[in-house]
Enzyme design. Structure first.
Site, PDB file in Angstrom:
ATOM      1  N   ARG A 131      -2.624  -2.206  -3.553  1.00 24.45           N
ATOM      2  CA  ARG A 131      -3.699  -1.221  -3.245  1.00 24.45           C
ATOM      3  C   ARG A 131      -3.884  -0.026  -4.184  1.00 24.45           C
ATOM      4  O   ARG A 131      -2.680   0.499  -4.201  1.00 24.45           O
ATOM      5  CB  ARG A 131      -3.704  -0.614  -1.795  1.00 24.45           C
ATOM      6  CG  ARG A 131      -4.850   0.357  -1.523  1.00 24.45           C
ATOM      7  CD  ARG A 131      -4.783   1.103  -0.484  1.00 24.45           C
ATOM      8  NE  ARG A 131      -6.007   1.920  -0.389  1.00 24.45           N
ATOM      9  CZ  ARG A 131      -5.859   3.186   0.258  1.00 24.45           C
ATOM     10  NH1 ARG A 131      -4.883   3.331   0.817  1.00 24.45           N
ATOM     11  NH2 ARG A 131      -7.164   3.744   0.396  1.00 24.45           N
ATOM     12  N   GLU A 168      -8.276  -4.741   5.480  1.00 26.43           N
ATOM     13  CA  GLU A 168      -7.945  -4.392   3.814  1.00 26.43           C
ATOM     14  C   GLU A 168      -7.019  -5.240   3.348  1.00 26.43           C
ATOM     15  O   GLU A 168      -7.139  -5.840   2.227  1.00 26.43           O
ATOM     16  CB  GLU A 168      -7.827  -2.791   3.624  1.00 26.43           C
ATOM     17  CG  GLU A 168      -9.173  -2.052   3.960  1.00 26.43           C
ATOM     18  CD  GLU A 168      -8.883  -0.756   4.355  1.00 26.43           C
ATOM     19  OE1 GLU A 168      -8.241  -0.276   5.522  1.00 26.43           O
ATOM     20  OE2 GLU A 168      -9.351   0.052   3.363  1.00 26.43           O
ATOM     21  N   ASN A 197       0.926  -1.279   0.089  1.00 29.26           N
ATOM     22  CA  ASN A 197       0.040   0.156   0.022  1.00 29.26           C
ATOM     23  C   ASN A 197       0.729   1.178   0.248  1.00 29.26           C
ATOM     24  O   ASN A 197       1.496   1.552   1.109  1.00 29.26           O
ATOM     25  CB  ASN A 197      -0.965  -0.096   1.344  1.00 29.26           C
ATOM     26  CG  ASN A 197      -1.891   1.153   1.285  1.00 29.26           C
ATOM     27  OD1 ASN A 197      -1.789   2.166   0.530  1.00 29.26           O
ATOM     28  ND2 ASN A 197      -2.788   1.091   2.182  1.00 29.26           N
ATOM     29  N   ARG A 226     -11.947  16.534   7.329  1.00 31.36           N
ATOM     30  CA  ARG A 226     -12.684  16.626   6.011  1.00 31.36           C
ATOM     31  C   ARG A 226     -14.134  17.217   6.417  1.00 31.36           C
ATOM     32  O   ARG A 226     -14.845  16.499   7.317  1.00 31.36           O
ATOM     33  CB  ARG A 226     -12.648  15.584   5.094  1.00 31.36           C
ATOM     34  CG  ARG A 226     -11.399  15.245   4.257  1.00 31.36           C
ATOM     35  CD  ARG A 226     -11.410  14.007   3.607  1.00 31.36           C
ATOM     36  NE  ARG A 226     -10.282  13.119   4.124  1.00 31.36           N
ATOM     37  CZ  ARG A 226     -10.279  11.754   3.721  1.00 31.36           C
ATOM     38  NH1 ARG A 226     -11.179  11.306   3.131  1.00 31.36           N
ATOM     39  NH2 ARG A 226      -9.116  10.867   4.394  1.00 31.36           N
ATOM     40  N   HIS A 236     -12.777   3.433  -0.051  1.00 31.84           N
ATOM     41  CA  HIS A 236     -12.731   2.516   1.154  1.00 31.84           C
ATOM     42  C   HIS A 236     -13.607   1.079   0.864  1.00 31.84           C
ATOM     43  O   HIS A 236     -13.941   0.280   1.777  1.00 31.84           O
ATOM     44  CB  HIS A 236     -13.570   2.917   2.572  1.00 31.84           C
ATOM     45  CG  HIS A 236     -12.954   3.987   3.072  1.00 31.84           C
ATOM     46  ND1 HIS A 236     -13.850   5.116   3.854  1.00 31.84           N
ATOM     47  CD2 HIS A 236     -11.625   4.326   3.427  1.00 31.84           C
ATOM     48  CE1 HIS A 236     -12.917   6.004   4.163  1.00 31.84           C
ATOM     49  NE2 HIS A 236     -11.570   5.620   4.145  1.00 31.84           N
TER      50      HIS A 236
END
Ligand code: ADP
Length: 399
Positions: A91, A384, A7, A241, A180
């Site tokens: 990823r 993940e 990743n 955010r 996600h």
């Protein structure tokens, strides 16, 4: 079969090696500050102490070189030679509308991902650098790309088309993509197992609440809707955010504060969310501590956060005409029982009742709804990396 999962961020590289027959984690690590002063590799072989080495790494290829060295090191390595690593899973954040599933990486796939870089300028170029570095160092090893956007590609147009002139979708691919996806897919699969059902018969709402946060409505095994949009700034309030806002605010504040749209982009991505609201921190632990001490803005930040999650759950129940289970995952949701409680409070008219006693748990799979709850509430830690490794194993195993 040993699978290496990579990743890559712009200045970091996370990795894991898994033995797929047993799904055992053999080692994991993190390289930080690639291309800047103080590059460092942290490597942990399962069952051993962390090994840390600070050494200059100019780029991802150099970083990858250090990772490979650690993997075959006689003491802390997990293989005698890199030939034992049968496949690599990468990823990749954005695949646009091109891929709804993970794919074997070919030159053609790389070209497509380069085209998608415009849609994820912070992420895709770093992911591509990671792939290029790996291909240079392991030219004969098959590699698979696993996309954050893929699971959401099943959304129907009514979920992904914005109420903008249609030509922006046609000309610039402006639409909701969702992110996600690997996490939402993983917890949806685990929930299906925990419930002893078939995913095709279930309506699930998966809540990935970490520093970044998103919700997905997973209807009969397919994503029906999700809260992140064209970019990962949409939807829920997050660490920094803003999530959904009235879009007219951007032009209004830009004019008042003499800011450019690029400045405003920074504001909504880096200076908003619970950080901007509370003025305390983007980390929920700090914000909760401040709220406990009576900080009013911290209290408001947490209330706004829970309110937004609740609103999405209600919307998705309406969109799917029901819900069998709500799943909580990622940093905040896996650890924060107070936030889970705040989200689920006063939802009994929708058949959602949390059990306080069962909710007193963190970081492991658990059923946390009351017996009287029509909707099951599940806590499922995300993984993940395992999901990426599984897809890689499946695709390379079939070659
Ligand atoms: P990401 O991968 O998006 O960086 P994570 O899934 O690791 O995020 O989640 C990180 C967030 O989880 C942190 O910002 C922190 O606020 C929250 N978190 C971690 N532990 C706790 C806890 N015990 N209580 C409340 N929040 C927590």
């Amino acid at each position: 079969m040993k699978v290496l999962v990579i990743n890559c961020g712009s200045s970091s590289l996370k990795y894991q090696v898994l033995e797929m027959e047993t799904e055992e984690l053999l080692c994991k690590g993190l390289v930080e500050r690639i291309g800047i002063d103080g590059s460092v590799i942290n490597h942990v072989k399962s069952g051993m102490d962390k090994w840390v080495k600070e050494t200059p790494m100019k780029n991802h290829t150099e970083a990858k070189g250090h990772v490979l060295e650690a993997l075959v090191n006689p003491e802390r390595g997990i293989a005698k030679s890199m030939k034992e690593i049968s496949a690599v899973g990468h990823r990749v954040v954005h695949a646009g509308e091109k891929y709804a599933n993970s794919v074997l990486i070919t030159d053609e796939v790389i070209e497509v991902l380069k085209e998608c870089s415009e849609l994820a300028p912070l992420h895709n170029p770093a992911n591509l650098q990671g792939i290029a570095a790996c291909r240079e160092l392991m030219p004969d090893t098959p590699m698979v790309a696993v996309f954050d956007t893929a699971f959401h590609q099943t959304m129907p147009p009514e979920s992904y088309i914005y109420g903008l002139p249609y030509e922006y979708y046609e000309k610039y691919a402006v639409r909701r993509y969702g992110f996600h996806g690997t996490s939402h897919k993983y917890v949806a699969m685990r929930a299906t197992k925990m419930l002893g059902k078939d995913m095709a018969d279930l309506k699930l709402i998966t809540c990935h609440l970490g520093n970044g946060a998103s919700i997905a409505a997973v209807k009969n095994g397919k994503v029906f809707d999700t809260s992140m949009g064209f970019t990962p700034v949409a939807g829920l309030v997050m660490g920094t955010r803003c999530g959904d806002i009235d879009p007219a605010i951007l032009a209004f504040v830009a004019a008042k504060e003499d800011k450019s749209f690029a400045d405003m982009d920074k504001v909504i991505n880096k200076q908003s969310g619970v950080y901007g609201l509370s003025g305390v921190s983007s980390d929920f632990r700090d914000v909760e501590a401040a709220a406990d001490e009576g900080n009013e803005r911290a209290k408001i930040a947490l209330k706004v956060y829970a309110h937004r999650v609740k609103a999405y759950i209600g919307a998705y129940i309406a969109e799917m005409n029901g819900c069998d289970a709500i799943i909580f995952t990622a940093g905040l949701a896996e650890n924060g029982k107070t936030m889970r409680k705040a989200i689920c409070e006063n939802m009994d008219s929708l058949g959602i009742v949390l059990c306080d006693e069962r909710n007193d748990v963190r970081g492991k799979e658990a059923l946390i709804s009351a017996v009287s709850s029509d909707v099951k509430i599940l806590l499922i830690p995300t993984n993940e990396e395992l999901m990426i490794a599984k897809d890689t194993y499946e695709i390379v195993g079939a070659l």
